[in-house]
Enzyme design. Structure first.
Site, PDB file in Angstrom:
ATOM      1  N   GLU A  31       0.812  -1.209   0.000  1.00 45.24           N
ATOM      2  CA  GLU A  31       0.000   0.000   0.000  1.00 45.24           C
ATOM      3  C   GLU A  31       0.855   1.273   0.000  1.00 45.24           C
ATOM      4  OE1 GLU A  31      -3.781  -0.359   2.427  1.00 45.24           O
ATOM      5  OE2 GLU A  31      -2.577  -1.955   3.324  1.00 45.24           O
ATOM      6  N   SER A 211      -6.509  -2.074   1.677  1.00 41.35           N
ATOM      7  CA  SER A 211      -6.832  -1.498   0.360  1.00 41.35           C
ATOM      8  C   SER A 211      -7.353  -2.552  -0.615  1.00 41.35           C
ATOM      9  CB  SER A 211      -5.612  -0.776  -0.238  1.00 41.35           C
ATOM     10  OG  SER A 211      -5.275   0.340   0.550  1.00 41.35           O
ATOM     11  N   SER A 352     -11.658  10.305   0.742  1.00 43.24           N
ATOM     12  CA  SER A 352     -11.795   9.035   1.454  1.00 43.24           C
ATOM     13  C   SER A 352     -12.995   9.100   2.390  1.00 43.24           C
ATOM     14  CB  SER A 352     -10.529   8.732   2.255  1.00 43.24           C
ATOM     15  OG  SER A 352      -9.395   8.652   1.411  1.00 43.24           O
TER      16      SER A 352
END
EC number: 6.3.2.4
Length: 384
Positions: A31, A211, A352
């Site tokens: 990530e 993720s 987000s």
């Protein structure tokens, strides 16, 4: 349970100057690029009149280096994933308790003093950053940092132990099977029997990744070996979860001030609208925004919203969370709230879900950053 945090108090630095924030990102996990993108957003939004900012990157090899204080440098643009580049220098944390001085060393040159830091903002996702390893290093150096401590970070990163802890606290979690090492090869019949009891579809996941990396949705048992192999490319330990029929709801949690309970935002909902994505995978999250609808606040009955927020706070408390956490749940057609996971360092770009949910709850992105930094600056170092 209040949605809004108390107003931030004044700077908690050791003197009258602005608190110095080390924004730390990159790292050794898969990530890495997502961490860089998060850092770019934070560098753009952090209040420079209130905080002195020092960006430090961790390369994919694990070297700490000085990096550009340039938000655009760390953005994901046209599918290009940013990366912290390797250079000969290396940044060192304080080497003894009681000092907060950073140093830079280069081969053949004397160490250079970078000055002291008041708090680290560790924007790392996945292993070697979000899993308690970095938090342990910062504890050893006696440096304050934003977010969960060693134990909560480790539990939140490991989907197996997370579920064990949450179930032990009386929280509802879905059925699952954990595979370690070569379990699938050495006891294939036994493992298949356990997994068959979960029904279909299945979700096969690396136990310690985020993720949606390495996750496969399985609708045919014949595809299970390939799904396990894909997950084990990222982690030798694999979690196989039963598919749960329900809406995917998320809730953002902030630590409480002065011993108060944590605070929950209004929930949000994720709906994958493109059939090309069988679930909310990496591409849908970061590379194909048109394939996903993010609704915030989620359209839920008031009583269900209250249950989601209560479960989110209880989940945060069950793992001994600090600072921030995003709790992902399923809401079944019957209104039951089932915990999927807690993420102790959720995605933190303005788009987000974590900051979006707080935005809808009355706390802007810059103010949310300030609140997190103030929580960390208030928190004593060492055992607490």
């Amino acid at each position: 349970m209040s949605s809004l945090p108390a107003p931030a108090s004044g700077p908690a630095a050791s003197d009258s100057s602005r608190p110095r924030v080390l924004v730390l990102f990159g790292g050794r996990s898969s990530e890495h690029a997502i961490s860089c993108a998060t850092a770019g957003a934070v560098l753009r939004a952090i209040d420079r009149e209130r905080y002195d900012v020092l960006p430090i990157g961790i390369t994919p090899r694990g070297r700490w280096v000085r990096v550009a204080d340039d938000p655009d440098r760390w953005a994901i643009v046209d599918g290009r994933l940013p990366e912290v580049e390797d250079v000969p220098e290396q940044v060192l944390l304080p080497q003894e308790v009681g000092t907060r001085e950073l140093q830079v060393i280069e081969p053949g040159s004397p160490a250079v003093d970078l000055g002291a830091v008041d708090v680290v903002l560790p924007l790392l996702h996945g292993p070697f950053g979000e899993d308690g390893t970095l938090q342990g290093m910062l504890e050893l150096a006696d440096v304050r940092y934003v977010g969960a401590g060693v134990l909560a970070s480790a539990v939140g990163m490991d989907k197996h132990f997370m579920k064990v802890v949450l179930a032990g606290a009386g929280l509802p979690v879905g059925p699952f099977v954990t595979l370690r090492g070569d379990d699938y090869e050495t006891d294939r019949d036994g493992v298949r029997a356990q997994i068959a009891a979960l029904g279909l579809p299945l979700f096969v996941k690396p136990a310690r990744a985020g993720s949606s990396i390495g996750i496969t949705r399985v609708v045919d048992p014949a595809d299970l070996p390939a799904a396990v192999a894909e997950a084990q490319r990222h982690d030798p330990k694999v979690v196989v979860e039963a598919g749960i029929v329900g809406r995917e709801i998320e809730c953002a949690v902030l630590g409480g001030r002065g011993g108060a309970r944590p605070r929950a935002s209004l929930p949000g909902e994720i709906v994958v609208t493109d059939a090309a994505h069988g679930f909310y995978d990496f591409e849908a999250k970061y590379l194909d925004e048109a394939a996903v609808q993010l609704s915030c606040p989620a359209d839920l009955p008031d009583d269900v919203t209250a249950r989601v927020r209560d479960v989110a706070v209880r989940t945060f408390e069950a793992v001994d969370g600090e600072g921030l956490g995003r709790v992902d749940v399923f809401v079944t057609p019957g209104g039951e709230v089932v915990v999927n996971e807690i993420n102790t360092m959720p995605g933190f770009t303005p788009f987000s879900m974590y900051p979006r949910m707080w935005q809808e709850s009355g706390l802007s992105y810059p103010d949310l950053l300030d609140e997190l930094l103030q929580l960390a600056l208030e928190r004593p170092t060492g055992l607490r």
